[in-house]
Scaffold this motif. Structure first.
Motif, PDB file in Angstrom:
ATOM      1  N   ILE A  65       0.850  -1.187   0.000  1.00  0.00           N
ATOM      2  CA  ILE A  65       0.000   0.000   0.000  1.00  0.00           C
ATOM      3  C   ILE A  65       0.890   1.243   0.000  1.00  0.00           C
ATOM      4  CG2 ILE A  65      -1.906  -1.110   1.227  1.00  0.00           C
ATOM      5  CD1 ILE A  65      -1.056   0.673   3.617  1.00  0.00           C
ATOM      6  N   ALA A  66       0.334   2.336  -0.458  1.00  0.00           N
ATOM      7  CA  ALA A  66       1.077   3.600  -0.486  1.00  0.00           C
ATOM      8  C   ALA A  66       0.369   4.606   0.421  1.00  0.00           C
ATOM      9  CB  ALA A  66       1.132   4.130  -1.912  1.00  0.00           C
ATOM     10  N   LEU A  67       1.108   5.171   1.348  1.00  0.00           N
ATOM     11  CA  LEU A  67       0.569   6.226   2.219  1.00  0.00           C
ATOM     12  C   LEU A  67       1.016   7.556   1.617  1.00  0.00           C
ATOM     13  CD1 LEU A  67       1.514   4.640   5.669  1.00  0.00           C
ATOM     14  CD2 LEU A  67      -0.644   4.447   4.439  1.00  0.00           C
ATOM     15  N   THR A  68       0.058   8.376   1.247  1.00  0.00           N
ATOM     16  CA  THR A  68       0.400   9.591   0.493  1.00  0.00           C
ATOM     17  C   THR A  68      -0.130  10.871   1.127  1.00  0.00           C
ATOM     18  OG1 THR A  68      -1.583   9.319  -0.854  1.00  0.00           O
ATOM     19  CG2 THR A  68       0.450   8.344  -1.705  1.00  0.00           C
ATOM     20  N   LYS A  69      -0.484  10.793   2.398  1.00  0.00           N
ATOM     21  CA  LYS A  69      -1.051  11.986   3.040  1.00  0.00           C
ATOM     22  C   LYS A  69      -0.058  12.626   3.995  1.00  0.00           C
ATOM     23  CE  LYS A  69      -5.771  10.479   2.465  1.00  0.00           C
ATOM     24  NZ  LYS A  69      -6.939   9.875   3.071  1.00  0.00           N
ATOM     25  N   PRO A  88      -5.312  -3.580  11.108  1.00  0.00           N
ATOM     26  CA  PRO A  88      -4.593  -2.397  11.574  1.00  0.00           C
ATOM     27  C   PRO A  88      -3.089  -2.672  11.554  1.00  0.00           C
ATOM     28  CG  PRO A  88      -5.606  -3.535  13.428  1.00  0.00           C
ATOM     29  CD  PRO A  88      -6.058  -4.239  12.178  1.00  0.00           C
ATOM     30  N   ALA A  89      -2.342  -1.636  11.261  1.00  0.00           N
ATOM     31  CA  ALA A  89      -0.883  -1.752  11.223  1.00  0.00           C
ATOM     32  C   ALA A  89      -0.283  -0.465  11.773  1.00  0.00           C
ATOM     33  CB  ALA A  89      -0.411  -2.014   9.796  1.00  0.00           C
ATOM     34  N   MET A  90       0.986  -0.546  12.112  1.00  0.00           N
ATOM     35  CA  MET A  90       1.662   0.574  12.772  1.00  0.00           C
ATOM     36  C   MET A  90       2.943   0.922  12.016  1.00  0.00           C
ATOM     37  SD  MET A  90       2.859   0.699  16.788  1.00  0.00           S
ATOM     38  CE  MET A  90       1.579  -0.460  17.198  1.00  0.00           C
ATOM     39  N   LEU A  91       3.106   2.206  11.745  1.00  0.00           N
ATOM     40  CA  LEU A  91       4.336   2.700  11.119  1.00  0.00           C
ATOM     41  C   LEU A  91       5.077   3.506  12.175  1.00  0.00           C
ATOM     42  CD1 LEU A  91       6.082   3.304   8.545  1.00  0.00           C
ATOM     43  CD2 LEU A  91       4.622   5.321   8.222  1.00  0.00           C
ATOM     44  N   ILE A  92       6.354   3.188  12.371  1.00  0.00           N
ATOM     45  CA  ILE A  92       7.158   3.893  13.379  1.00  0.00           C
ATOM     46  C   ILE A  92       8.379   4.497  12.707  1.00  0.00           C
ATOM     47  CG2 ILE A  92       8.466   3.692  15.532  1.00  0.00           C
ATOM     48  CD1 ILE A  92       6.777   1.213  16.218  1.00  0.00           C
ATOM     49  N   HIS A  93       8.611   5.768  13.001  1.00  0.00           N
ATOM     50  CA  HIS A  93       9.832   6.434  12.561  1.00  0.00           C
ATOM     51  C   HIS A  93      10.660   6.674  13.821  1.00  0.00           C
ATOM     52  CE1 HIS A  93      11.776  10.023  10.231  1.00  0.00           C
ATOM     53  NE2 HIS A  93      12.608   9.019  10.398  1.00  0.00           N
ATOM     54  N   HIS A  94      11.683   5.847  13.995  1.00  0.00           N
ATOM     55  CA  HIS A  94      12.491   5.920  15.221  1.00  0.00           C
ATOM     56  C   HIS A  94      13.416   7.126  15.211  1.00  0.00           C
ATOM     57  CE1 HIS A  94      11.205   2.240  17.163  1.00  0.00           C
ATOM     58  NE2 HIS A  94      11.221   1.650  15.975  1.00  0.00           N
ATOM     59  N   LEU A  95      13.871   7.487  16.407  1.00  0.00           N
ATOM     60  CA  LEU A  95      14.752   8.656  16.549  1.00  0.00           C
ATOM     61  C   LEU A  95      16.057   8.497  15.773  1.00  0.00           C
ATOM     62  CD1 LEU A  95      14.238   9.511  20.334  1.00  0.00           C
ATOM     63  CD2 LEU A  95      13.547  10.900  18.348  1.00  0.00           C
ATOM     64  N   ASP A  96      16.495   7.255  15.592  1.00  0.00           N
ATOM     65  CA  ASP A  96      17.735   7.035  14.833  1.00  0.00           C
ATOM     66  C   ASP A  96      17.502   7.082  13.325  1.00  0.00           C
ATOM     67  OD1 ASP A  96      16.419   4.669  14.290  1.00  0.00           O
ATOM     68  OD2 ASP A  96      17.870   3.379  15.308  1.00  0.00           O
ATOM     69  N   PRO A 157       9.828  11.117  -1.320  1.00  0.00           N
ATOM     70  CA  PRO A 157       9.070  12.360  -1.154  1.00  0.00           C
ATOM     71  C   PRO A 157       7.597  12.184  -1.527  1.00  0.00           C
ATOM     72  CG  PRO A 157      11.153  12.785  -2.234  1.00  0.00           C
ATOM     73  CD  PRO A 157      11.012  11.291  -2.152  1.00  0.00           C
ATOM     74  N   GLY A 158       6.733  12.436  -0.562  1.00  0.00           N
ATOM     75  CA  GLY A 158       5.293  12.372  -0.799  1.00  0.00           C
ATOM     76  C   GLY A 158       4.661  11.009  -0.655  1.00  0.00           C
ATOM     77  N   VAL A 159       5.451   9.979  -0.456  1.00  0.00           N
ATOM     78  CA  VAL A 159       4.851   8.636  -0.361  1.00  0.00           C
ATOM     79  C   VAL A 159       5.699   7.705   0.512  1.00  0.00           C
ATOM     80  CG1 VAL A 159       5.949   7.840  -2.514  1.00  0.00           C
ATOM     81  CG2 VAL A 159       3.889   6.708  -1.671  1.00  0.00           C
ATOM     82  N   VAL A 160       4.987   6.965   1.337  1.00  0.00           N
ATOM     83  CA  VAL A 160       5.616   5.887   2.107  1.00  0.00           C
ATOM     84  C   VAL A 160       4.965   4.597   1.584  1.00  0.00           C
ATOM     85  CG1 VAL A 160       5.952   4.841   4.366  1.00  0.00           C
ATOM     86  CG2 VAL A 160       5.971   7.333   4.136  1.00  0.00           C
ATOM     87  N   THR A 161       5.789   3.733   1.055  1.00  0.00           N
ATOM     88  CA  THR A 161       5.267   2.470   0.509  1.00  0.00           C
ATOM     89  C   THR A 161       5.543   1.357   1.520  1.00  0.00           C
ATOM     90  OG1 THR A 161       5.757   3.241  -1.712  1.00  0.00           O
ATOM     91  CG2 THR A 161       5.329   0.883  -1.441  1.00  0.00           C
ATOM     92  N   ILE A 162       4.478   0.651   1.862  1.00  0.00           N
ATOM     93  CA  ILE A 162       4.561  -0.462   2.805  1.00  0.00           C
ATOM     94  C   ILE A 162       4.225  -1.723   2.025  1.00  0.00           C
ATOM     95  CG2 ILE A 162       3.738  -1.343   5.026  1.00  0.00           C
ATOM     96  CD1 ILE A 162       4.447   1.500   5.489  1.00  0.00           C
TER      97      ILE A 162
END
Ligand code: FES
Length: 165
Positions: A65-69, A88-96, A157-162
């Motif tokens: 899936i593509a998250l584009t918002k 349901p799923a979880m996306l995490i952007h860690h501090l590192d 840029p503009g999209v996170v693909t999972i």
């Protein structure tokens, strides 16, 4: 006389056409409403009766899936929930700077996991206290028998693909 015989049938025909049109309209309107009602009632029942195998097949079709918002701008140390197929799923952007994504369904009895909180060393299931590592999805404590399903994450840029790993 010949004019009268020609006009009379035309007037009768017009009156009949108008009557048929009204009746026809009502029939079509009632029929249309009946179809809409049947669909509104029948579709949820059909989906409810859908077998788990059919659901699993539908789920298997979703491979990415593509998250584009604006998800690509998710701040480090933040997380968000999204849907991967129907789960349901979880996306995490860690501090590192590392991005990870997991299914947010506990592998113990299927409770939906709460969103990971920045600074927390685990994702803790509220149902029975099962804990997962927020960097790997590995089950680290409690009753969960296995790790969370992980996804591949690609950020542009503009999209996170999972996508499925
Ligand atoms: Fe999550 Fe039991 S359902 S620990």
């Amino acid at each position: 006389m010949s004019e009268q015989t020609v006009e009379e049938p035309i007037e009768e025909l017009d009156a009949e056409d108008e009557g048929v049109t009204r009746r026809g309209f009502v029939k079509v309107a009632v029929g249309g409403m009946a179809l809409v009602y049947a669909g509104a009632v029948g579709y949820p029942i059909y989906k409810y009766l859908d077998t788990p195998v059919e659901r699993a097949e539908e789920e298997a079709k979703v491979t990415s899936i593509a998250l584009t918002k604006g998800e690509d701008k998710l701040a480090p140390g933040s997380a968000l929930m999204f849907k991967f197929g129907s789960h349901p799923a979880m996306l995490i952007h860690h501090l590192d700077g590392k991005w990870v994504a997991f299914t947010a369904v506990c592998t113990h009895l299927g409770c939906t996991l709460p969103l990971w909180k920045a600074g927390s060393s685990t994702i803790t299931c509220a149902c029975h206290g099962g804990q997962y590592d927020p960097k790997t999805g590995k089950n680290v404590a409690g009753p969960p028998p296995r790790a969370l399903q992980t996804y591949n994450v690609t950020v542009a840029p503009g999209v996170v693909t999972i996508s499925k790993a």
